[in-house]
Design a protein around this motif. Sequence first.
Motif, PDB file in Angstrom:
ATOM      1  N   ASP A   1      42.395  31.312   1.885  1.00 39.48           N
ATOM      2  CA  ASP A   1      42.814  32.658   2.299  1.00 39.48           C
ATOM      3  C   ASP A   1      41.631  33.613   2.403  1.00 39.48           C
ATOM      4  N   ASP A   2      40.619  33.443   1.547  1.00 43.20           N
ATOM      5  CA  ASP A   2      39.416  34.272   1.664  1.00 43.20           C
ATOM      6  C   ASP A   2      38.775  34.101   3.041  1.00 43.20           C
ATOM      7  N   ILE A   3      38.722  32.871   3.505  1.00 38.68           N
ATOM      8  CA  ILE A   3      38.127  32.587   4.813  1.00 38.68           C
ATOM      9  C   ILE A   3      39.028  33.096   5.936  1.00 38.68           C
ATOM     10  N   ALA A   4      40.329  32.918   5.768  1.00 39.53           N
ATOM     11  CA  ALA A   4      41.276  33.387   6.789  1.00 39.53           C
ATOM     12  C   ALA A   4      41.194  34.899   6.963  1.00 39.53           C
ATOM     13  N   ASN A   5      41.063  35.634   5.864  1.00 37.78           N
ATOM     14  CA  ASN A   5      41.006  37.099   5.950  1.00 37.78           C
ATOM     15  C   ASN A   5      39.805  37.561   6.767  1.00 37.78           C
ATOM     16  N   ALA A   6      38.657  36.937   6.539  1.00 35.59           N
ATOM     17  CA  ALA A   6      37.459  37.299   7.304  1.00 35.59           C
ATOM     18  C   ALA A   6      37.611  36.929   8.771  1.00 35.59           C
ATOM     19  N   THR A   7      38.205  35.774   9.013  1.00 33.51           N
ATOM     20  CA  THR A   7      38.401  35.311  10.391  1.00 33.51           C
ATOM     21  C   THR A   7      39.304  36.261  11.162  1.00 33.51           C
ATOM     22  N   LEU A   8      40.395  36.688  10.531  1.00 29.93           N
ATOM     23  CA  LEU A   8      41.322  37.588  11.216  1.00 29.93           C
ATOM     24  C   LEU A   8      40.663  38.911  11.585  1.00 29.93           C
ATOM     25  N   PHE A   9      39.729  39.381  10.774  1.00 32.82           N
ATOM     26  CA  PHE A   9      39.032  40.608  11.159  1.00 32.82           C
ATOM     27  C   PHE A   9      38.248  40.401  12.449  1.00 32.82           C
ATOM     28  N   PHE A  10      37.490  39.318  12.531  1.00 36.67           N
ATOM     29  CA  PHE A  10      36.735  39.041  13.754  1.00 36.67           C
ATOM     30  C   PHE A  10      37.660  38.918  14.969  1.00 36.67           C
ATOM     31  N   LEU A  11      38.876  38.435  14.764  1.00 35.26           N
ATOM     32  CA  LEU A  11      39.817  38.221  15.865  1.00 35.26           C
ATOM     33  C   LEU A  11      40.546  39.499  16.280  1.00 35.26           C
ATOM     34  N   SER A  12      40.423  40.534  15.482  1.00 37.39           N
ATOM     35  CA  SER A  12      41.244  41.729  15.669  1.00 37.39           C
ATOM     36  C   SER A  12      40.712  42.661  16.751  1.00 37.39           C
ATOM     37  N   GLU A  13      41.557  43.609  17.142  1.00 32.30           N
ATOM     38  CA  GLU A  13      41.143  44.663  18.072  1.00 32.30           C
ATOM     39  C   GLU A  13      40.055  45.525  17.428  1.00 32.30           C
ATOM     40  N   GLN A  14      40.157  45.700  16.116  1.00 34.72           N
ATOM     41  CA  GLN A  14      39.207  46.556  15.411  1.00 34.72           C
ATOM     42  C   GLN A  14      37.784  46.007  15.453  1.00 34.72           C
ATOM     43  N   ALA A  15      37.626  44.725  15.724  1.00 38.30           N
ATOM     44  CA  ALA A  15      36.299  44.106  15.768  1.00 38.30           C
ATOM     45  C   ALA A  15      35.804  43.924  17.200  1.00 38.30           C
ATOM     46  N   GLY A  16      36.312  44.733  18.113  1.00 33.88           N
ATOM     47  CA  GLY A  16      35.992  44.568  19.522  1.00 33.88           C
ATOM     48  C   GLY A  16      34.539  44.804  19.898  1.00 33.88           C
ATOM     49  N   TRP A  17      33.782  45.499  19.034  1.00 32.05           N
ATOM     50  CA  TRP A  17      32.361  45.746  19.333  1.00 32.05           C
ATOM     51  C   TRP A  17      31.464  44.958  18.389  1.00 32.05           C
ATOM     52  N   ILE A  18      31.987  43.848  17.901  1.00 32.18           N
ATOM     53  CA  ILE A  18      31.221  42.959  17.019  1.00 32.18           C
ATOM     54  C   ILE A  18      31.184  41.587  17.669  1.00 32.18           C
ATOM     55  N   THR A  19      29.998  41.106  17.968  1.00 36.97           N
ATOM     56  CA  THR A  19      29.890  39.769  18.558  1.00 36.97           C
ATOM     57  C   THR A  19      28.525  39.169  18.229  1.00 36.97           C
ATOM     58  N   GLY A  20      28.454  37.848  18.221  1.00 35.10           N
ATOM     59  CA  GLY A  20      27.232  37.148  17.906  1.00 35.10           C
ATOM     60  C   GLY A  20      26.859  37.179  16.431  1.00 35.10           C
ATOM     61  N   GLN A  21      27.842  37.496  15.577  1.00 38.06           N
ATOM     62  CA  GLN A  21      27.554  37.644  14.159  1.00 38.06           C
ATOM     63  C   GLN A  21      28.016  36.430  13.348  1.00 38.06           C
ATOM     64  N   VAL A  22      27.332  36.189  12.245  1.00 39.81           N
ATOM     65  CA  VAL A  22      27.711  35.149  11.299  1.00 39.81           C
ATOM     66  C   VAL A  22      27.952  35.814   9.953  1.00 39.81           C
ATOM     67  N   LEU A  23      29.170  35.732   9.464  1.00 36.98           N
ATOM     68  CA  LEU A  23      29.546  36.372   8.208  1.00 36.98           C
ATOM     69  C   LEU A  23      29.647  35.317   7.108  1.00 36.98           C
ATOM     70  N   SER A  24      28.779  35.439   6.109  1.00 33.07           N
ATOM     71  CA  SER A  24      28.848  34.538   4.956  1.00 33.07           C
ATOM     72  C   SER A  24      29.970  35.023   4.040  1.00 33.07           C
ATOM     73  N   VAL A  25      30.940  34.147   3.817  1.00 35.85           N
ATOM     74  CA  VAL A  25      32.046  34.458   2.910  1.00 35.85           C
ATOM     75  C   VAL A  25      31.915  33.472   1.759  1.00 35.85           C
ATOM     76  N   ASP A  26      31.147  33.855   0.745  1.00 36.64           N
ATOM     77  CA  ASP A  26      30.754  32.908  -0.296  1.00 36.64           C
ATOM     78  C   ASP A  26      30.617  33.536  -1.674  1.00 36.64           C
ATOM     79  N   GLY A  27      31.274  34.668  -1.869  1.00 35.87           N
ATOM     80  CA  GLY A  27      31.231  35.308  -3.171  1.00 35.87           C
ATOM     81  C   GLY A  27      29.856  35.849  -3.547  1.00 35.87           C
ATOM     82  N   GLY A  28      28.975  36.001  -2.573  1.00 37.72           N
ATOM     83  CA  GLY A  28      27.649  36.532  -2.826  1.00 37.72           C
ATOM     84  C   GLY A  28      26.588  35.479  -3.070  1.00 37.72           C
ATOM     85  N   ARG A  29      26.957  34.196  -3.006  1.00 35.44           N
ATOM     86  CA  ARG A  29      26.000  33.142  -3.329  1.00 35.44           C
ATOM     87  C   ARG A  29      24.766  33.177  -2.435  1.00 35.44           C
ATOM     88  N   SER A  30      24.963  33.564  -1.158  1.00 29.33           N
ATOM     89  CA  SER A  30      23.838  33.543  -0.211  1.00 29.33           C
ATOM     90  C   SER A  30      22.927  34.754  -0.380  1.00 29.33           C
TER      91      SER A  30
END
Length: 251
Positions: free
Chosen positions: A222-251
């Motif tokens: 679900d942590d990964i799904a939540n981040a994915t849905l943001f990228f898929l949303s209308e609200q993320a329409g001006w975000i592209t070419g990005q890589v979002l690390s969803v790893d609890g801060g490990r990176s």
Amino acid sequence: MQLRFDNRVALVTGAAQGIGRAIATALAQSGAKVHLADIDAEGVAATAKVIGAQAHVADLGSPEAAQKLIAEIVAASGKLDILVHAAGGVRGQVGRSIEEISESDWRVIFAANVDAAFFLAQAAAPVMKQAGYGRIVTISSGAGLRPSLTGIQAYSSAKHALVGLTKQLAWEFGPKGITVNSVAPGFVRSNPATERQWESYGPEGQKKLVEGIHTRRLGTPDDIANATLFFLSEQAGWITGQVLSVDGGRS
């Protein structure tokens, strides 16, 4: 901020279990009409039944299979707005020295993690370009950004390639109204393969892994799904070419 996908048609690959299933479930719950694809016929059918989606059994490592799948979706639903490529994995190749890796071992990892993403984007491009709209998200990995575990040469290389493909497609598709981003999960116990990997660490290795995460916990699908849905949303329409690390801060 409420993310809704009413009247959107989505395809999620690798949806038989784990992260793909979580993304597909979240999309369906948020109003999307969801199509699922996986080589695991029983698993993808089970997911489809639970969330009210349409299942497709497919091995997407060839352009013909990808073209056929996209054509089936467009024929059934009239369009394709969203593509999430969550299929992939290590295919059991963990903790092996480079001398042990055969050509077929190398190629099967690339077929699952990179070839399918390329062929699906290739097949979806004309549909999305004609509509002037599209959202594509690839599920990469922390292993695609930096060295991590020993013995995942093919997997790490494939995920690095997937990140490169994501950025290139973002550049090419951006003028057509299509965004392309990637979510790079940390360690998530999401399927039998990751469970076996987790068990292989033993108590001390598990403790060390968790202590290396800022939040002191493993991720969930679900942590990964939540981040994915943001990228898929209308609200993320001006975000592209990005890589979002969803790893609890490990990176």
